[in-house]
Design an enzyme around this catalytic site. Structure first.
Site, PDB file in Angstrom:
ATOM      1  N   SER A 128      44.505  34.936  11.337  1.00  0.00           N
ATOM      2  CA  SER A 128      44.780  34.514  12.723  1.00  0.00           C
ATOM      3  C   SER A 128      44.654  32.998  12.862  1.00  0.00           C
ATOM      4  CB  SER A 128      43.790  35.204  13.676  1.00  0.00           C
ATOM      5  OG  SER A 128      42.462  34.877  13.259  1.00  0.00           O
ATOM      6  N   ASN A 131      52.697  37.246   8.829  1.00  0.00           N
ATOM      7  CA  ASN A 131      51.749  37.792   9.782  1.00  0.00           C
ATOM      8  C   ASN A 131      52.498  38.746  10.715  1.00  0.00           C
ATOM      9  OD1 ASN A 131      49.731  38.168  11.824  1.00  0.00           O
ATOM     10  ND2 ASN A 131      48.749  36.307  11.077  1.00  0.00           N
ATOM     11  N   HIS A 153      34.198  32.306   2.283  1.00  0.00           N
ATOM     12  CA  HIS A 153      33.130  32.850   3.155  1.00  0.00           C
ATOM     13  C   HIS A 153      32.160  33.744   2.413  1.00  0.00           C
ATOM     14  CE1 HIS A 153      36.091  32.189   6.724  1.00  0.00           C
ATOM     15  NE2 HIS A 153      35.523  31.080   6.329  1.00  0.00           N
ATOM     16  N   ASN A 163      38.349  36.294   3.005  1.00  0.00           N
ATOM     17  CA  ASN A 163      37.847  37.665   2.944  1.00  0.00           C
ATOM     18  C   ASN A 163      36.626  37.760   2.043  1.00  0.00           C
ATOM     19  OD1 ASN A 163      40.017  38.206   4.518  1.00  0.00           O
ATOM     20  ND2 ASN A 163      41.310  39.011   2.874  1.00  0.00           N
ATOM     21  N   ASP A 177      35.628  40.837   0.957  1.00  0.00           N
ATOM     22  CA  ASP A 177      35.667  42.218   0.435  1.00  0.00           C
ATOM     23  C   ASP A 177      35.853  42.299  -1.088  1.00  0.00           C
ATOM     24  OD1 ASP A 177      38.952  42.496   1.996  1.00  0.00           O
ATOM     25  OD2 ASP A 177      38.433  41.712   0.006  1.00  0.00           O
ATOM     26  N   CYS A 236      15.432  30.421   0.513  1.00  0.00           N
ATOM     27  CA  CYS A 236      15.669  29.513  -0.644  1.00  0.00           C
ATOM     28  C   CYS A 236      17.040  29.721  -1.265  1.00  0.00           C
ATOM     29  CB  CYS A 236      14.564  29.713  -1.684  1.00  0.00           C
ATOM     30  SG  CYS A 236      14.675  31.303  -2.537  1.00  0.00           S
ATOM     31  N   CYS A 248      12.341  38.028  -0.841  1.00  0.00           N
ATOM     32  CA  CYS A 248      12.636  37.228  -2.047  1.00  0.00           C
ATOM     33  C   CYS A 248      11.377  37.169  -2.933  1.00  0.00           C
ATOM     34  CB  CYS A 248      13.043  35.823  -1.585  1.00  0.00           C
ATOM     35  SG  CYS A 248      13.119  34.602  -2.884  1.00  0.00           S
TER      36      CYS A 248
HETATM   37  C1  BV8 Z   1      31.399  25.548   9.946  1.00  0.00           C
HETATM   38  C2  BV8 Z   1      31.808  35.906   7.533  1.00  0.00           C
HETATM   39  C3  BV8 Z   1      30.388  23.439   9.906  1.00  0.00           C
HETATM   40  C4  BV8 Z   1      31.288  36.963   8.383  1.00  0.00           C
HETATM   41  C5  BV8 Z   1      33.263  34.539   8.756  1.00  0.00           C
HETATM   42  C6  BV8 Z   1      35.600  25.037  17.859  1.00  0.00           C
HETATM   43  C7  BV8 Z   1      36.747  24.618  17.221  1.00  0.00           C
HETATM   44  C8  BV8 Z   1      36.858  24.689  15.851  1.00  0.00           C
HETATM   45  C9  BV8 Z   1      35.807  25.180  15.078  1.00  0.00           C
HETATM   46  C10 BV8 Z   1      34.689  25.620  15.720  1.00  0.00           C
HETATM   47  C11 BV8 Z   1      34.558  25.537  17.098  1.00  0.00           C
HETATM   48  N1  BV8 Z   1      33.358  26.036  17.414  1.00  0.00           N
HETATM   49  C12 BV8 Z   1      32.694  26.438  16.292  1.00  0.00           C
HETATM   50  C13 BV8 Z   1      33.497  26.154  15.271  1.00  0.00           C
HETATM   51  C14 BV8 Z   1      33.201  26.379  13.881  1.00  0.00           C
HETATM   52  C15 BV8 Z   1      33.390  27.857  13.547  1.00  0.00           C
HETATM   53  C16 BV8 Z   1      34.732  28.381  14.002  1.00  0.00           C
HETATM   54  O1  BV8 Z   1      35.741  28.106  13.389  1.00  0.00           O
HETATM   55  N2  BV8 Z   1      34.731  29.146  15.081  1.00  0.00           N
HETATM   56  C17 BV8 Z   1      35.994  29.654  15.592  1.00  0.00           C
HETATM   57  C18 BV8 Z   1      35.855  31.157  15.841  1.00  0.00           C
HETATM   58  C19 BV8 Z   1      36.357  28.873  16.819  1.00  0.00           C
HETATM   59  N3  BV8 Z   1      33.348  27.858  12.115  1.00  0.00           N
HETATM   60  C20 BV8 Z   1      32.167  27.954  11.496  1.00  0.00           C
HETATM   61  O2  BV8 Z   1      31.106  28.132  12.047  1.00  0.00           O
HETATM   62  C21 BV8 Z   1      32.232  27.791   9.973  1.00  0.00           C
HETATM   63  N4  BV8 Z   1      31.261  26.819   9.594  1.00  0.00           N
HETATM   64  O3  BV8 Z   1      32.281  25.156  10.664  1.00  0.00           O
HETATM   65  O4  BV8 Z   1      30.416  24.750   9.428  1.00  0.00           O
HETATM   66  C22 BV8 Z   1      29.585  23.522  11.158  1.00  0.00           C
HETATM   67  C23 BV8 Z   1      28.235  23.728  11.030  1.00  0.00           C
HETATM   68  C24 BV8 Z   1      27.478  23.773  12.196  1.00  0.00           C
HETATM   69  C25 BV8 Z   1      28.073  23.640  13.466  1.00  0.00           C
HETATM   70  C26 BV8 Z   1      29.476  23.482  13.563  1.00  0.00           C
HETATM   71  C27 BV8 Z   1      30.232  23.406  12.399  1.00  0.00           C
HETATM   72  C28 BV8 Z   1      31.919  29.086   9.297  1.00  0.00           C
HETATM   73  C29 BV8 Z   1      33.072  30.034   9.475  1.00  0.00           C
HETATM   74  C30 BV8 Z   1      32.838  31.269   8.642  1.00  0.00           C
HETATM   75  C31 BV8 Z   1      32.480  32.394   9.557  1.00  0.00           C
HETATM   76  N5  BV8 Z   1      32.363  33.615   8.766  1.00  0.00           N
HETATM   77  N6  BV8 Z   1      33.101  35.603   8.023  1.00  0.00           N
HETATM   78  C32 BV8 Z   1      31.695  38.260   7.800  1.00  0.00           C
HETATM   79  O5  BV8 Z   1      32.833  38.383   7.301  1.00  0.00           O
HETATM   80  O6  BV8 Z   1      30.862  39.157   7.857  1.00  0.00           O
HETATM   81  S1  BV8 Z   1      34.696  34.339   9.579  1.00  0.00           S
HETATM   82  C33 BV8 Z   1      35.553  35.794   9.725  1.00  0.00           C
HETATM   83  O7  BV8 Z   1      36.783  35.403  10.352  1.00  0.00           O
HETATM   84  C34 BV8 Z   1      35.998  36.452   8.421  1.00  0.00           C
HETATM   85  O8  BV8 Z   1      35.586  35.784   7.251  1.00  0.00           O
HETATM   86  C35 BV8 Z   1      37.508  36.389   8.518  1.00  0.00           C
HETATM   87  O9  BV8 Z   1      38.110  36.309   7.316  1.00  0.00           O
HETATM   88  C36 BV8 Z   1      37.631  35.144   9.291  1.00  0.00           C
HETATM   89  C37 BV8 Z   1      38.967  34.751   9.821  1.00  0.00           C
HETATM   90  O10 BV8 Z   1      39.533  35.852  10.428  1.00  0.00           O
HETATM   91  P1  BV8 Z   1      40.896  36.376   9.769  1.00  0.00           P
HETATM   92  O11 BV8 Z   1      40.662  36.574   8.309  1.00  0.00           O
HETATM   93  O12 BV8 Z   1      41.990  35.481  10.163  1.00  0.00           O
HETATM   94  O13 BV8 Z   1      41.011  37.800  10.403  1.00  0.00           O
HETATM   95  P2  BV8 Z   1      41.516  38.167  11.873  1.00  0.00           P
HETATM   96  O14 BV8 Z   1      41.156  39.577  12.149  1.00  0.00           O
HETATM   97  O15 BV8 Z   1      41.097  37.085  12.806  1.00  0.00           O
HETATM   98  O16 BV8 Z   1      43.108  38.062  11.751  1.00  0.00           O
HETATM   99  C38 BV8 Z   1      43.827  38.986  10.946  1.00  0.00           C
HETATM  100  C39 BV8 Z   1      45.267  38.546  11.016  1.00  0.00           C
HETATM  101  O17 BV8 Z   1      46.006  39.350  10.141  1.00  0.00           O
HETATM  102  C40 BV8 Z   1      45.871  38.717  12.399  1.00  0.00           C
HETATM  103  O18 BV8 Z   1      46.594  37.549  12.723  1.00  0.00           O
HETATM  104  C41 BV8 Z   1      46.804  39.917  12.234  1.00  0.00           C
HETATM  105  O19 BV8 Z   1      47.972  39.774  13.016  1.00  0.00           O
HETATM  106  C42 BV8 Z   1      47.162  39.836  10.790  1.00  0.00           C
HETATM  107  N7  BV8 Z   1      47.478  41.107  10.154  1.00  0.00           N
HETATM  108  C43 BV8 Z   1      46.901  42.310  10.383  1.00  0.00           C
HETATM  109  N8  BV8 Z   1      47.446  43.214   9.528  1.00  0.00           N
HETATM  110  C44 BV8 Z   1      48.352  42.553   8.763  1.00  0.00           C
HETATM  111  C45 BV8 Z   1      48.378  41.206   9.154  1.00  0.00           C
HETATM  112  N9  BV8 Z   1      49.180  40.289   8.597  1.00  0.00           N
HETATM  113  C46 BV8 Z   1      49.988  40.711   7.596  1.00  0.00           C
HETATM  114  N10 BV8 Z   1      50.006  41.980   7.149  1.00  0.00           N
HETATM  115  C47 BV8 Z   1      49.215  42.919   7.710  1.00  0.00           C
HETATM  116  N11 BV8 Z   1      49.267  44.197   7.259  1.00  0.00           N
HETATM  117 ZN    ZN Z   2      13.549  32.793  -1.461  1.00  0.00          ZN
END
Ligand code: BV8
Ligand code: ZN
Length: 246
Positions: free
Chosen positions: A187, A211, A116, A99, A101, A127, A145
């Site tokens: 998730s 979850n 993140h 998160n 936040d 930079c 910047c």
């Molecule tokens: C990287 C910033 C190396 C934005 C975010 C294929 C396979 C595997 C990986 C990849 C792939 N293709 C691409 C990738 C890599 C990619 C990735 O994982 N993609 C996924 C979608 C397939 N990852 C990346 O790019 C990462 N970097 O790998 O670098 C690299 C470099 C170059 C090329 C390749 C690799 C960077 C990932 C970071 C992305 N940035 N956030 C912003 O926030 O503005 S991710 C974004 O999703 C948020 O940060 C968030 O936190 C995150 C994960 O989501 P969740 O937190 O799980 O939230 P979500 O809504 O999904 O789920 C909520 C859950 O809570 C649900 O299950 C729900 O049931 C539950 N819930 C709801 N209420 C409750 C609850 N549970 C309990 N109590 C409740 N009350």
């Molecule tokens: Zn700069």
């Protein structure tokens, strides 16, 4: 089941907690992939990627400003506070959060790894110079910047971007050493964060998932508790405190 988990937590040396957007849902912060999730209206690559930012700078900044305004108005919920309490009751404790936040910090958890980034911080797109977080960004007139003239962006890890090496390495080290690993409100689809519970499990940790739904790591979890983190975590902490009091 909660009693058993409280017992495990009382008797272990190192607890690691991974949180996702679900932990902040009860504070009023929309999740990413739920029905009401913010992604529901956009494709992640449109907004949360460098390409998306460079192509739609104004829209991306409008989206982050909207989220920043929201974050200013929300408070940690009982789940955040229970995690802080759990840290106090643990011998060794690490909170790894996806998160951005900042609610875990406001809830006064100490040992936090923000995988993140943090929505209240800005940096230069070229930079990476961290820029004073209090500046309000006008999406129609993005500041540049002072050091190199690059556009200012949120200090958030976007899709396709590497995570901070020090932070993600520490997250892996702590997950490998975890005796009890909680995966809460995520998730478990975004990597590398989603590989941390797997790493913990592979190194002998007991894996507890909290979850509202099943996720890709549910099959390997030792315990899956269906429910809201803001309701479940305080119950577990209360049982630990009762046990300690005996
Ligand atoms: C990287 C910033 C190396 C934005 C975010 C294929 C396979 C595997 C990986 C990849 C792939 N293709 C691409 C990738 C890599 C990619 C990735 O994982 N993609 C996924 C979608 C397939 N990852 C990346 O790019 C990462 N970097 O790998 O670098 C690299 C470099 C170059 C090329 C390749 C690799 C960077 C990932 C970071 C992305 N940035 N956030 C912003 O926030 O503005 S991710 C974004 O999703 C948020 O940060 C968030 O936190 C995150 C994960 O989501 P969740 O937190 O799980 O939230 P979500 O809504 O999904 O789920 C909520 C859950 O809570 C649900 O299950 C729900 O049931 C539950 N819930 C709801 N209420 C409750 C609850 N549970 C309990 N109590 C409740 N009350
Ligand atoms: Zn700069």
């Amino acid at each position: 089941m909660l009693k058993k988990i409280a017992e495990l937590a009382s008797n272990c040396n190192r607890i690691v907690v991974l949180t996702g957007a679900g932990v902040s849902a009860e504070s009023g912060v929309p999740t990413f992939r739920g029905k009401e999730g913010v992604w529901a209206n956009f494709k992640p690559e449109e907004l949360a990627s460098l390409e998306g930012f460079m192509a739609n700078t104004e829209i991306v900044w409008e989206w982050y400003n909207w989220r920043r305004d929201l974050m200013e108005k929300v408070l940690p919920n009982a789940g955040h506070l229970a995690i802080t309490q759990l840290e106090k009751l643990s011998k060794k404790f690490t909170l790894i959060t996806q998160n951005v936040d900042g609610l875990h910090k406001i809830a006064k958890t100490q040992n936090i790894l923000e995988l993140h980034g943090n929505i209240s911080r800005n940096k230069c797109v070229d930079c990476n110079l961290i820029v004073d977080k209090k500046i309000i960004i006008d999406p129609k007139n993005i500041p540049c910047c002072k050091k190199c003239g690059g556009k200012i962006r949120p200090d958030i890890v976007w899709f396709g971007e590497m995570l901070d090496e020090t932070i993600i390495s520490q997250a892996y080290v702590d997950s490998e050493k975890a005796e009890l690993f909680f995966s809460i409100g995520t998730s478990a689809v975004v990597h590398p964060a989603a590989s941390l519970p797997i790493t913990a499990k592979e190194n002998g940790a007991i894996l507890v998932e909290i979850n509202l739904e099943e996720t890709p790591i549910t099959p390997i979890a030792d315990y899956h508790i269906f429910g809201k983190s803001g309701e479940i975590l305080p119950q577990i902490v209360e049982m630990i405190e009762e046990k300690k009091a005996i």
